[in-house]
Design an enzyme around this catalytic site. Structure first.
Site, PDB file in Angstrom:
ATOM      1  N   LYS A  80     -33.098  66.607 146.369  1.00 17.66           N
ATOM      2  CA  LYS A  80     -34.142  65.807 146.338  1.00 17.66           C
ATOM      3  C   LYS A  80     -33.759  64.583 146.771  1.00 17.66           C
ATOM      4  CE  LYS A  80     -37.772  64.539 142.877  1.00 17.66           C
ATOM      5  NZ  LYS A  80     -37.992  64.751 141.301  1.00 17.66           N
ATOM      6  N   SER A 155     -42.413  66.656 140.780  1.00 18.90           N
ATOM      7  CA  SER A 155     -42.382  66.104 141.956  1.00 18.90           C
ATOM      8  C   SER A 155     -41.369  66.739 142.863  1.00 18.90           C
ATOM      9  CB  SER A 155     -41.885  64.596 141.697  1.00 18.90           C
ATOM     10  OG  SER A 155     -40.590  64.573 140.773  1.00 18.90           O
ATOM     11  N   SER A 179     -40.517  67.730 136.334  1.00 16.11           N
ATOM     12  CA  SER A 179     -40.593  67.808 137.636  1.00 16.11           C
ATOM     13  C   SER A 179     -39.841  68.884 138.296  1.00 16.11           C
ATOM     14  CB  SER A 179     -40.272  66.611 138.522  1.00 16.11           C
ATOM     15  OG  SER A 179     -41.712  65.630 138.512  1.00 16.11           O
TER      16      SER A 179
HETATM   17  N1  GLN Z   1     -45.796  64.962 136.810  1.00 12.72           N
HETATM   18  C1  GLN Z   1     -45.191  64.022 136.000  1.00 12.72           C
HETATM   19  C2  GLN Z   1     -45.461  62.791 136.427  1.00 12.72           C
HETATM   20  O1  GLN Z   1     -46.254  62.819 137.414  1.00 12.72           O
HETATM   21  C3  GLN Z   1     -43.836  64.252 135.883  1.00 12.72           C
HETATM   22  C4  GLN Z   1     -42.988  63.795 136.944  1.00 12.72           C
HETATM   23  C5  GLN Z   1     -41.570  64.027 136.813  1.00 12.72           C
HETATM   24  O2  GLN Z   1     -41.044  64.835 135.975  1.00 12.72           O
HETATM   25  N2  GLN Z   1     -40.731  63.266 137.612  1.00 12.72           N
HETATM   26  O3  GLN Z   1     -45.145  61.716 135.782  1.00 12.72           O
END
Ligand code: GLN
Length: 492
Positions: A80, A155, A179
């Site tokens: 990532k 993400s 994420s």
């Molecule tokens: N979807 C969650 C957010 O928008 C978690 C994101 C993540 O785990 N980086 O913050």
């Protein structure tokens, strides 16, 4: 034999050792596969084809002289784009970091390189990891290989999609609120959120430092266990790193789950925003665990439902502080449009950050402001403690907690972009685990009858009990047999 792009890393290691394939052949095969996939799915922000090949050549040379770096020397991986990589541009999905080339490797990258894993490139993500679909990437969304009209989750969506579609056996993602697990669930692969502090955060671009944690994505449970083993363990460069060595998570993974006690959460009811097809698959999964010898009991987690509310105060508060460093002076983008330094900084931030990032900075700054600190941030921290205690109470009677990873399967591109709350609810079942710092895994449990898209089962373990979590997930995966069947592959 399974086609090479779908062979698991643990099996590739055996093929490499036996001399049946070379690391160069493997890397070339994956590169061709990525070429085919990237057009359709938009997975990479930066490909490092040349680097991967030279890494593979070096791995082959080591193997032929009998001194491989690890069992997995020569098995390629993707990262990532939140992990900094020496000499390889790193954007974290944001315009504000465009043009920045890090001078060092994140500890995760460094440890995987020391194990000989060739680097395929940097994978797309929601900007600064804020999102559940990759649609917040400044460089356009990735797509789900199961249905190109749907999101891969986020993400770490591109990491999950890459692995699902056979572009790499494994990839690294990161979690702050779900994420890794949520995209794993939406793409039909395995995703792990390790205990907070188990994997070094050094060189992982910060979103919310008290929640952030790197996690493996792979098609099989064993591969995630192996990848975690490579990277986990104390790192003096991260002050929150747990000061102990990590075990080998492959050891004892196949011991089965007879006698294990698994809790299902009383407060999670079907209905409640949960897609019926998801509920069905997950119920079947509980029965399968029972058939395999686990005892299933109900546990009560009354504070679980406040996870999202607490998270959306704590995470933005920390983000507003972490993102203050992007000022046009130190990294990447600098606006030329500014009469003085203050104006330059303001313009750089206005141009460089996307809407969701700005929304979070504003939310976080507000929650931390003098008059509201106690009412919002302080209250959210107290809720965080309640959630942690609820989970601890549950572990008194069960070894693991099982629930869905995501309330729905992959949703359509664009469906939630204008409704931040609907997007935030994607993480309703994952966020409490991040707040408590516990470990959890998402393992595929087949496809939903409503839309034919993958469903993930989540298994939550107490802190540092990854071994139990992997053991249960492995037993489940082996009995289901989905990932090794043609049904376990996206149609691409
Ligand atoms: N979807 C969650 C957010 O928008 C978690 C994101 C993540 O785990 N980086 O913050």
């Amino acid at each position: 034999m399974t086609e090479l792009p779908y062979v698991a890393a643990t099996e590739l290691a055996a093929l490499l050792d036996a001399g049946d394939i070379s690391a160069v052949e493997l890397t070339e095969t994956l590169r061709a596969r990525v070429e085919h996939l990237d057009d359709k799915l938009h997975l990479f922000l930066k490909r490092t084809d040349e680097r991967a090949l030279s890494d593979a050549r070096a791995a082959d040379a080591r193997r032929s002289s009998g001194d491989r770096l690890s069992l997995f020397d020569g098995v390629p991986i993707g990262y990532k784009d939140i992990f900094v990589t020496r000499g390889v541009p790193t954007t974290c999905g944001s315009r504000i970091l465009e043009g920045w080339v890090p001078p060092f490797d994140a500890t995760v990258v460094e440890r995987c390189s020391r194990a000989g894993l060739p680097i395929l490139g940097k994978l797309n993500m929601d900007e600064f990891a804020m999102g559940s679909s990759t649609e917040n990437s400044a460089f356009g969304p990735s797509k789900n290989p199961w249905n190109l009209k749907t999101v891969p989750g986020g993400s770490s969506g591109a990491s999950a999609a890459l692995v699902a579609a056979g572009g790499a056996p494994w990839a690294w993602g990161t979690e702050t609120g779900g994420s890794v697990r949520q995209p794993a669930s939406l793409c039909g692969v395995v995703g792990v959120k390790p205990t907070y502090g188990l994997v070094s955060r050094y060189g992982m671009i910060a979103f919310a430092s008290s929640l952030d944690q790197a996690g493996p994505l792979s098609r099989t449970v064993k591969d995630s266990a192996a990848l975690l083993t490579i990277a986990a363990g104390h790192d003096p460069l991260d002050s929150t790193s747990i000061p102990q060595a990590a075990p080998d998570y492959l050891e004892g993974i196949d011991r089965g789950i007879a006698g294990m006690r698994i809790g299902i959460v009383k407060e999670i009811e079907s209905g409640d925003g949960m897609q019926p097809g998801v509920g069905e698959r997950v119920q079947e999964a509980y029965q399968r665990l029972e058939k395999l010898g686990a005892s299933i009991e109900e546990v009560s987690l009354p504070s679980f439902e406040y996870g999202i509310s607490a998270y959306y105060l704590i995470a933005p508060a920390e983000a507003s502080s972490n993102l203050a460093r992007y000022d046009g002076v130190r990294y990447g983008l600098r606006s030329s449009d500014g009469s003085d330094v203050g104006a330059m900084m303001a313009r750089t931030r206005a141009e460089g950050f996307g809407d969701e990032v700005k929304r979070r900075i504003m939310l976080g700054t507000y929650a931390l402001s003098a008059g509201y600190y106690d009412a919002y941030y302080g209250k959210a921290q107290r809720v965080r403690t309640l959630i942690t205690r609820d989970l601890e109470r549950a572990y008194a009677s069960v070894d693991l907690i099982a629930c869905p990873t995501s309330p729905t399967t992959a949703f359509k591109l664009g469906e939630r972009t204008n409704d931040p709350l609907a997007m935030y609810l994607s993480d309703v079942f994952t966020v409490p685990v991040n707040l408590a710092g516990n470990a959890a895994i998402s393992v595929p449990c087949g496809v939903s009858a409503d839309d034919g898209l993958p469903v993930g089962l989540q298994l939550i373990a107490k802190s540092l009990d990854e071994a139990t979590m992997f053991r249960a997930a492995y037993a489940f995966e082996q009995d289901l047999g989905w990932i090794d069947s043609p049904e376990g592959r996206p149609p691409l």
